[in-house]
Enzyme design. Structure first.
Site, short mmCIF file in Angstrom:
data_model
loop_
_atom_site.label_atom_id
_atom_site.label_comp_id
_atom_site.label_asym_id
_atom_site.label_seq_id
_atom_site.Cartn_x
_atom_site.Cartn_y
_atom_site.Cartn_z
CG ASP A 10 -1.56 1.25 1.57
OD1 ASP A 10 -2.27 1.75 0.67
OD2 ASP A 10 -1.38 1.80 2.67
CG ASP A 12 -1.63 7.83 0.34
OD1 ASP A 12 -2.45 7.72 -0.58
OD2 ASP A 12 -0.64 8.57 0.28
N GLY A 52 -10.34 7.19 -1.77
CA GLY A 52 -10.42 7.94 -3.02
C GLY A 52 -10.80 9.38 -2.75
N GLY A 53 -9.97 10.31 -3.24
CA GLY A 53 -10.21 11.71 -2.91
C GLY A 53 -11.50 12.27 -3.47
CD GLU A 55 -13.72 7.74 -5.44
OE1 GLU A 55 -12.81 8.51 -5.03
OE2 GLU A 55 -13.61 7.05 -6.48
CB THR A 122 -1.97 2.89 -3.73
OG1 THR A 122 -2.45 4.06 -3.08
CG2 THR A 122 -1.55 3.24 -5.15
#
Ligand code: XBP
Ligand code: MG
Length: 251
Positions: A10, A12, A52-53, A55, A122
């Site tokens: 992953d 972040d 998800g930014g 979303e 990711t």
């Protein structure tokens, strides 16, 4: 016993504590768009339940700004706002000041020396991965990973299994020869639903989440002079995360 051949990372929270920079980048984009939205750390911790930014922004509007409207298509507006956020994020990370988490560089170096295959799975935007790898790991680090499966390359983001299934399919590997390295409950669910044994390194924004389905939960990969703290699971081969520790998890 399965022989470990592949590590799926992953990004972040696992490679680096990036979510705080993401949070600041969202707020910078909101200011630039003359919106009075300002995500506190507490608000962001809650919003991280949505991966998800784009979303996440839509979720925020639905939950906290129900009267917000735009003249045109809302999703197009959000996409533009998110692109601005990504600009802020990538330019911040491009300074190279983002430290990798403890043990990340050492573990990746050990894995490469041991001939393990590396992949990334990711939810974040591909540009965010590129700049982090290039500026904070090594200029050629993107080439160390056979696949960088990121963001919208799959229909459903974590906790759905799509991104890990996609990465394994592209690499031609099966779950029993792989290990997923995650920091969040959403990431753990995604990896486990893909059939992957998973190690969790708890991060700034994921403390207190449910990691009961992880094989091993630690505070960091650690270093010889900075050992890991084990929250659950067994580490016998060493007191910090090494390739032998990871292989032992599959035994
Ligand atoms: C974490 C995410 C991402 C980031 C923000 O991804 O859920 O949405 O928070 O990045 P992971 P974007 O832990 O799977 O690496 O705004 O580009 O989505
Ligand atoms: Mg993560």
């Amino acid at each position: 016993m399965s022989r470990l051949t592949t590590l799926l990372f992953d990004v972040d929270g696992t490679l680096a504590e990036t979510e705080e920079i993401h949070r600041q980048s969202f707020n910078a984009a909101f200011r630039q768009a003359e919106l009075d939205w300002d995500w506190s750390q507490a608000m962001y911790r809650a919003l991280l339940s949505v991966t998800g930014g784009k979303e996440r922004i839509l979720h925020y509007i639905e939950q906290h700004e129900p009267d917000f409207s735009v003249p045109g298509d809302l999703r197009e507006y959000i996409a533009e706002l998110h692109a601005s956020k990504t600009e802020h994020y990538t330019s911040t990370v491009a300074t190279g000041n983002m430290p990798l988490r403890s043990g990340v560089r050492r573990l990746i170096d050990e894995a490469r020396k041991a001939g393990l295959r590396l992949g990334i799975a990711t939810t974040t935007t591909p540009a965010n991965v590129s700049v982090l790898l290039q500026k904070c790991l090594a200029p050629d680090a993107e080439g160390w990973f056979e696949i960088i499966a990121a963001g919208g390359v799959v229909a459903n983001k974590k906790p759905a299994p799509d991104i890990y299934l996609y990465a394994m399919e592209k690499m031609g590997v099966s779950p029993n020869e792989c290990l997923a390295l995650e920091d969040s409950e959403n990431g753990l669910i995604s990896a486990r639903q893909s059939g992957l044994a998973t190690l969790v390194t708890v991060s700034q924004y994921t403390q207190g989440q449910d990691f009961s389905d992880a094989l091993l939960v630690v505070d960091q990969f650690g270093e010889p002079d900075n050992p890991s703290t084990v929250f659950s699971g067994q580490m016998q081969a060493a007191d910090y995360v090494t390739i032998d520790v990871l292989q032992q998890l599959l035994d």
